[in-house]
Design a protein around this motif. Structure first.
Motif, short mmCIF file in Angstrom:
data_model
loop_
_atom_site.label_atom_id
_atom_site.label_comp_id
_atom_site.label_asym_id
_atom_site.label_seq_id
_atom_site.Cartn_x
_atom_site.Cartn_y
_atom_site.Cartn_z
N LYS A 1 -7.85 4.06 0.46
CA LYS A 1 -7.31 2.88 1.15
C LYS A 1 -6.03 2.40 0.45
CE LYS A 1 -8.73 -1.75 2.67
NZ LYS A 1 -7.62 -1.88 3.51
N THR A 2 -6.06 2.33 -0.87
CA THR A 2 -4.89 1.90 -1.63
C THR A 2 -3.72 2.84 -1.40
OG1 THR A 2 -6.29 0.90 -3.32
CG2 THR A 2 -4.02 1.39 -3.94
N MET B 1 -12.89 1.58 -9.51
CA MET B 1 -12.54 1.71 -8.11
C MET B 1 -13.12 3.03 -7.60
SD MET B 1 -8.84 1.41 -6.10
CE MET B 1 -8.04 0.78 -7.49
N GLU C 1 -11.92 3.35 -1.91
CA GLU C 1 -10.91 2.35 -2.22
C GLU C 1 -9.60 3.01 -2.64
OE1 GLU C 1 -14.02 2.25 -3.52
OE2 GLU C 1 -14.87 0.48 -2.57
N ASP C 2 -9.69 4.13 -3.38
CA ASP C 2 -8.49 4.87 -3.76
C ASP C 2 -7.73 5.34 -2.53
OD1 ASP C 2 -9.04 4.53 -6.45
OD2 ASP C 2 -9.88 6.53 -6.70
N GLU D 1 -2.20 2.54 2.11
CA GLU D 1 -1.43 1.32 2.32
C GLU D 1 -0.14 1.30 1.50
OE1 GLU D 1 -4.29 -1.65 1.28
OE2 GLU D 1 -5.24 -1.61 3.26
N SER D 2 -0.15 1.90 0.32
CA SER D 2 1.01 1.79 -0.56
C SER D 2 2.02 2.93 -0.40
CB SER D 2 0.57 1.70 -2.02
OG SER D 2 -0.15 2.85 -2.40
#
Length: 55
Positions: A8-9, A1, A5-6, A12-13
């Motif tokens: 984004k994750t 990843m 992407e990190d 969102e989390s």
């Protein structure tokens, strides 16, 4: 990843966990993202519910 992407994750989390009552230290977030930390005191992430979402 990849780095994007990190982010984004995390973006969102983290709000989900904070809304569930998780007390996530800001030092961890700064360490994980590489964002410089301004203060040396431990503070926890929180959401400002009075702000309106960005359009």
């Amino acid at each position: 990843m990849g780095e994007t992407e990190d982010y984004k994750t995390l973006s969102e989390s983290l709000p989900v966990f904070v809304d569930m009552g998780a007390r996530i230290p800001t030092w961890w977030l700064h360490e994980r993202t590489g964002i410089p930390e301004r203060l040396t005191t431990t503070k926890c992430c929180s959401r400002n519910r009075s702000r309106r979402p960005l359009a």
